[in-house]
Design a protein around this motif. Structure first.
Motif, mmCIF file in Angstrom:
data_model
loop_
_atom_site.group_PDB
_atom_site.id
_atom_site.type_symbol
_atom_site.label_atom_id
_atom_site.label_comp_id
_atom_site.label_asym_id
_atom_site.label_seq_id
_atom_site.Cartn_x
_atom_site.Cartn_y
_atom_site.Cartn_z
ATOM 1 N N ALA A 87 0.470 -1.203 -0.227
ATOM 2 C CA ALA A 87 -0.418 -0.284 0.152
ATOM 3 C C ALA A 87 0.925 1.088 -0.057
ATOM 4 C CB ALA A 87 -1.119 -0.167 1.450
ATOM 5 N N ASP A 92 -0.864 -1.689 -6.580
ATOM 6 C CA ASP A 92 -1.878 -1.964 -6.034
ATOM 7 C C ASP A 92 -2.820 -3.673 -6.605
ATOM 8 O OD1 ASP A 92 -1.811 -1.080 -8.908
ATOM 9 O OD2 ASP A 92 -3.642 -0.682 -9.350
ATOM 10 N N VAL A 95 -1.641 -5.577 -3.604
ATOM 11 C CA VAL A 95 -3.102 -5.102 -2.335
ATOM 12 C C VAL A 95 -3.294 -5.877 -2.814
ATOM 13 C CG1 VAL A 95 -4.317 -3.401 -1.622
ATOM 14 C CG2 VAL A 95 -2.178 -3.065 -1.875
ATOM 15 N N ALA A 120 -1.974 4.483 2.526
ATOM 16 C CA ALA A 120 -2.377 5.013 1.055
ATOM 17 C C ALA A 120 -2.910 6.387 1.318
ATOM 18 C CB ALA A 120 -3.701 3.541 0.602
ATOM 19 N N TYR A 125 -2.989 6.709 -3.267
ATOM 20 C CA TYR A 125 -3.292 5.802 -3.640
ATOM 21 C C TYR A 125 -4.540 5.789 -3.474
ATOM 22 C CZ TYR A 125 1.286 5.639 -3.873
ATOM 23 O OH TYR A 125 2.686 5.512 -4.530
ATOM 24 N N ILE A 128 -6.145 2.174 -3.350
ATOM 25 C CA ILE A 128 -5.741 1.243 -2.630
ATOM 26 C C ILE A 128 -6.790 1.978 -1.678
ATOM 27 C CG2 ILE A 128 -4.093 0.589 -1.313
ATOM 28 C CD1 ILE A 128 -2.194 1.331 -3.213
#
Length: 140
Positions: A87, A92, A95, A120, A125, A128
């Motif tokens: 993360a 991604d 994850v 994250a 992100y 994520i």
């Protein structure tokens, strides 16, 4: 099996870092090989395990193989899980693979109090973040 390894790390870690699935499989098939053993790693200044290394580098195929071989999905290095490091680094696909694994702790907290969801968010992100929330990460 020869691997280019200028980092002074065990060949298994190099294979995980480089995404060399053939070499990873070689180690997995060795009698008595401990998939969860932590090996010296100069880059991290302490021992780490292969799943951590693969997750940190975004090597989704290696992560999948290690999980299928019963790697400890919640094992930590410096208090950081493979999910956290994936993360943190914006991986991604890794994850997604990890959160779909039975038994993963999506709310593991580092000694600093941060979680995979926290990092994250901090790193920006959103995909994520959505995956982690969908997997049951606690937003509080």
């Amino acid at each position: 099996m020869e691997l280019k390894n200028e980092r002074g790390e065990h060949d298994f870690l190099a294979a995980c870092r480089e995404g060399n699935t053939e070499a990873v499989q070689y180690f997995l098939e060795l009698e008595g090989f401990d998939i969860n053993k932590q090996f010296a790693c100069e880059a991290y200044c302490e021992p780490v395990h292969g799943l951590f290394m693969a997750a940190a580098e975004g090597r989704v195929e290696v992560v999948q193989r290690l999980i299928a071989a019963d790697a400890d999905i919640n094992q930590t290095s410096k208090g950081v899980t493979p999910l956290y490091v994936a993360a943190q680094n914006g991986h991604d696909k890794v994850v997604k693979t990890i959160v779909s694994t039975q038994g993963v702790s999506v709310n593991h907290t580092r000694c600093t109090g941060s979680t995979a969801l926290f990092i994250a968010c901090q790193e920006g992100y959103p995909d994520i973040v959505d995956m982690l929330l969908g997997a049951g990460a606690d937003p509080t």
